[in-house]
Design a protein around this motif. Structure first.
Motif, PDB file in Angstrom:
ATOM      1  N   TYR A 260      32.072  41.282 -42.034  1.00 53.51           N
ATOM      2  CA  TYR A 260      31.992  42.265 -41.010  1.00 53.51           C
ATOM      3  C   TYR A 260      33.038  41.831 -39.537  1.00 53.51           C
ATOM      4  CZ  TYR A 260      29.712  44.035 -36.741  1.00 53.51           C
ATOM      5  OH  TYR A 260      29.540  44.568 -35.273  1.00 53.51           O
ATOM      6  N   THR A 261      33.466  42.747 -38.899  1.00 52.78           N
ATOM      7  CA  THR A 261      34.380  42.590 -37.825  1.00 52.78           C
ATOM      8  C   THR A 261      34.231  43.542 -36.837  1.00 52.78           C
ATOM      9  OG1 THR A 261      36.580  42.529 -36.941  1.00 52.78           O
ATOM     10  CG2 THR A 261      36.122  43.774 -38.861  1.00 52.78           C
ATOM     11  N   ASN A 262      34.041  43.088 -35.381  1.00 53.81           N
ATOM     12  CA  ASN A 262      33.860  43.929 -34.255  1.00 53.81           C
ATOM     13  C   ASN A 262      34.929  43.676 -33.546  1.00 53.81           C
ATOM     14  OD1 ASN A 262      32.551  44.143 -31.378  1.00 53.81           O
ATOM     15  ND2 ASN A 262      31.426  45.420 -32.610  1.00 53.81           N
ATOM     16  N   ALA A 263      35.704  44.693 -32.913  1.00 54.69           N
ATOM     17  CA  ALA A 263      37.042  44.540 -32.319  1.00 54.69           C
ATOM     18  C   ALA A 263      36.769  45.619 -31.027  1.00 54.69           C
ATOM     19  CB  ALA A 263      38.306  45.147 -33.207  1.00 54.69           C
ATOM     20  N   ARG A 264      37.205  44.861 -29.911  1.00 56.62           N
ATOM     21  CA  ARG A 264      37.229  45.562 -28.610  1.00 56.62           C
ATOM     22  C   ARG A 264      38.680  46.300 -28.485  1.00 56.62           C
ATOM     23  NH1 ARG A 264      35.190  42.289 -23.794  1.00 56.62           N
ATOM     24  NH2 ARG A 264      32.989  43.049 -24.822  1.00 56.62           N
ATOM     25  N   LEU A 265      38.768  47.547 -28.210  1.00 55.00           N
ATOM     26  CA  LEU A 265      39.842  48.270 -27.986  1.00 55.00           C
ATOM     27  C   LEU A 265      39.775  48.898 -26.673  1.00 55.00           C
ATOM     28  CD1 LEU A 265      40.622  50.239 -31.323  1.00 55.00           C
ATOM     29  CD2 LEU A 265      41.480  48.123 -30.476  1.00 55.00           C
ATOM     30  N   SER A 266      41.026  48.639 -25.848  1.00 58.16           N
ATOM     31  CA  SER A 266      40.803  49.565 -24.368  1.00 58.16           C
ATOM     32  C   SER A 266      41.576  50.643 -24.245  1.00 58.16           C
ATOM     33  CB  SER A 266      41.032  48.360 -23.315  1.00 58.16           C
ATOM     34  OG  SER A 266      40.034  47.452 -23.412  1.00 58.16           O
ATOM     35  N   ALA A 267      41.411  51.623 -23.869  1.00 61.75           N
ATOM     36  CA  ALA A 267      42.334  52.767 -23.760  1.00 61.75           C
ATOM     37  C   ALA A 267      42.523  53.159 -22.393  1.00 61.75           C
ATOM     38  CB  ALA A 267      41.588  53.957 -24.639  1.00 61.75           C
ATOM     39  N   ARG A 268      43.800  53.485 -22.130  1.00 64.50           N
ATOM     40  CA  ARG A 268      44.129  53.974 -20.762  1.00 64.50           C
ATOM     41  C   ARG A 268      45.151  55.455 -20.920  1.00 64.50           C
ATOM     42  NH1 ARG A 268      45.080  51.638 -15.584  1.00 64.50           N
ATOM     43  NH2 ARG A 268      46.795  52.535 -14.552  1.00 64.50           N
ATOM     44  N   TYR A 269      44.732  56.369 -20.243  1.00 66.00           N
ATOM     45  CA  TYR A 269      45.380  57.679 -20.493  1.00 66.00           C
ATOM     46  C   TYR A 269      45.579  58.161 -18.960  1.00 66.00           C
ATOM     47  CZ  TYR A 269      45.980  62.664 -21.251  1.00 66.00           C
ATOM     48  OH  TYR A 269      46.580  64.117 -21.303  1.00 66.00           O
ATOM     49  N   GLN A 270      46.683  58.612 -18.948  1.00 65.90           N
ATOM     50  CA  GLN A 270      47.380  59.108 -17.725  1.00 65.90           C
ATOM     51  C   GLN A 270      48.041  60.206 -17.726  1.00 65.90           C
ATOM     52  OE1 GLN A 270      49.611  55.372 -16.675  1.00 65.90           O
ATOM     53  NE2 GLN A 270      48.762  55.545 -14.804  1.00 65.90           N
ATOM     54  N   ASN A 271      47.807  61.109 -16.837  1.00 70.49           N
ATOM     55  CA  ASN A 271      48.335  62.767 -16.923  1.00 70.49           C
ATOM     56  C   ASN A 271      48.350  62.767 -15.377  1.00 70.49           C
ATOM     57  OD1 ASN A 271      49.229  64.865 -17.327  1.00 70.49           O
ATOM     58  ND2 ASN A 271      47.209  66.294 -17.766  1.00 70.49           N
ATOM     59  N   GLY A 272      49.702  62.915 -14.654  1.00 70.62           N
ATOM     60  CA  GLY A 272      49.778  63.010 -13.407  1.00 70.62           C
ATOM     61  C   GLY A 272      49.177  62.071 -12.527  1.00 70.62           C
ATOM     62  N   ASN A 273      48.296  62.468 -11.589  1.00 71.07           N
ATOM     63  CA  ASN A 273      47.408  61.578 -10.842  1.00 71.07           C
ATOM     64  C   ASN A 273      46.340  61.169 -11.404  1.00 71.07           C
ATOM     65  OD1 ASN A 273      49.598  61.703  -8.834  1.00 71.07           O
ATOM     66  ND2 ASN A 273      48.755  63.582  -7.808  1.00 71.07           N
ATOM     67  N   THR A 274      46.088  61.595 -12.727  1.00 69.41           N
ATOM     68  CA  THR A 274      44.679  61.404 -13.132  1.00 69.41           C
ATOM     69  C   THR A 274      44.766  60.063 -14.110  1.00 69.41           C
ATOM     70  OG1 THR A 274      44.006  63.659 -13.273  1.00 69.41           O
ATOM     71  CG2 THR A 274      42.891  62.373 -14.801  1.00 69.41           C
ATOM     72  N   THR A 275      43.885  59.183 -13.849  1.00 66.60           N
ATOM     73  CA  THR A 275      43.787  58.024 -15.037  1.00 66.60           C
ATOM     74  C   THR A 275      42.391  57.803 -15.576  1.00 66.60           C
ATOM     75  OG1 THR A 275      45.820  56.862 -13.765  1.00 66.60           O
ATOM     76  CG2 THR A 275      44.224  55.612 -15.061  1.00 66.60           C
TER      77      THR A 275
END
Length: 204
Positions: free
Chosen positions: A131-146
């Motif tokens: 069994y494996t448990n991985a942490r993934l971090s997402a960052r989405y930017q569209n114009g001034n929205t993050t």
């Protein structure tokens, strides 16, 4: 059925990289691969986040602990591991023109078992699963929205490797493993990863 399959897998892993081990005479010692162990790991890490996001390469690093028991030439063990990674995947125009998306691979926890065959008194070929448990971090930017988010994904890991003793209690190893995780919430991402790691360890 299981023993021939494991023997064939260990032989394939040893071919071309374990010739000195295969040349050793005599049966392996019953205690050669027995006992608790601790090891450091480093190597290649590739995270695939799907066709829309793509994949990226980096370096995985960390450590592991385990315990093995030897029965003749057969070895059965359990192990736990924690690693980090420098891998991050970036793409543009994911949802709309001009947007940017970044996916970072964080810490990865693993718990599983391995079975192997002692090729010689010095060399061990093995396969593993767990069994494996991985942490993934997402960052989405569209114009001034993050938008930023992190999620821990459950998955499974399969692997195979070769361990070679270089001293009475020390060893080195090479290992390939494949991990598959579930979907990242909110994104059309079904992540998996390929890793090729080297390690050095001490058995107590």
């Amino acid at each position: 059925m299981r023993k021939p399959v494991l023997t064939a897998a260990a032989g394939a892993l040893a071919l071309g990289i374990a010739a000195p081990a295969l040349a050793q005479d005599g049966p392996p010692e019953d205690s050669a691969f027995t006992g608790p162990r601790i090891e450091a790991l480093v190597g290649y890490d590739k995270v695939n986040a799907g066709s829309d996001v793509g994949s990226s390469d980096g370096v995985a690093y960390g450590g592991a602990i385990g315990y093995d028991a030897q029965f003749g030439r057969a070895i059965v063990g359990v192990e736990g591991e924690i690693t980090g990674s420098t891998t991050d995947t970036r793409t543009r125009n994911l949802l709309v023109a001009g947007d940017r998306f970044r996916l970072d691979a964080g810490r990865d926890l693993y718990a599983g078992a391995r079975v192997g065959i002692a090729i010689s008194p010095l060399a061990l070929g093995y396969v593993k699963a767990g069994y494996t448990n991985a942490r993934l971090s997402a960052r989405y930017q569209n114009g001034n929205t993050t938008i930023e988010d992190s999620e821990n994904l459950d998955g499974y890991r399969l692997g195979a490797g070769l361990e070679y003793k270089v001293g009475p209690t020390t060893y080195i190893k090479g290992e390939y493993r494949y991990s598959h995780y579930g979907e990242l919430a909110g994104y059309d991402i079904d992540a998996d990863r390929h890793q090729l790691l080297a390690g050095v360890g001490v058995r107590f």
